[in-house]
Scaffold this motif. Structure first.
Motif, short mmCIF file in Angstrom:
data_model
loop_
_atom_site.label_atom_id
_atom_site.label_comp_id
_atom_site.label_asym_id
_atom_site.label_seq_id
_atom_site.Cartn_x
_atom_site.Cartn_y
_atom_site.Cartn_z
N GLU A 86 -0.29 -1.11 0.82
CA GLU A 86 -1.49 -0.26 0.84
C GLU A 86 -2.24 -0.43 2.16
OE1 GLU A 86 -4.21 -0.63 -2.49
OE2 GLU A 86 -2.52 -0.94 -3.86
N LEU A 87 -2.43 -1.68 2.57
CA LEU A 87 -3.12 -1.94 3.83
C LEU A 87 -2.32 -1.42 5.01
CD1 LEU A 87 -5.47 -3.06 5.43
CD2 LEU A 87 -4.42 -5.34 5.23
N ALA A 88 -1.00 -1.57 4.96
CA ALA A 88 -0.15 -1.06 6.05
C ALA A 88 -0.32 0.45 6.21
CB ALA A 88 1.31 -1.42 5.79
N TYR A 89 -0.36 1.16 5.10
CA TYR A 89 -0.55 2.62 5.18
C TYR A 89 -1.94 2.96 5.73
CZ TYR A 89 3.78 4.28 3.10
OH TYR A 89 5.10 4.60 2.87
N LEU A 90 -2.95 2.19 5.36
CA LEU A 90 -4.30 2.42 5.90
C LEU A 90 -4.33 2.18 7.41
CD1 LEU A 90 -7.31 3.05 5.40
CD2 LEU A 90 -7.61 0.59 4.99
#
Length: 68
Positions: free
Chosen positions: A32-36
């Motif tokens: 999730e953080l990587a996509y953000l």
């Protein structure tokens, strides 16, 4: 002479009950953080470093579960 810390850090740790679910939860939150980061940060060296460090954080979090 044997060093217990070295022995523990450099041996195979087969998954124990409940651990695979923990690994999955950590990977999912990191993804999730990587996509953000991918969406909000311009392509740059800094973005690449952020992604690399996120991967490193997941690796060490998983090692923490496996080793302890």
């Amino acid at each position: 002479m044997s060093n217990p810390q070295i022995e523990n850090n450099f041996k195979y740790h087969s998954p124990k009950e409940g651990q695979p679910e923990k690994y999955t939860a950590i990977r999912e939150k990191a993804k999730e953080l990587a996509y953000l980061i991918d969406k909000e940060c311009p392509n740059s060296r800094e973005k690449s470093v952020a992604m690399t460090n996120l991967e490193t954080a997941v690796m060490w979090a998983n090692a923490s579960i496996a080793r302890n």
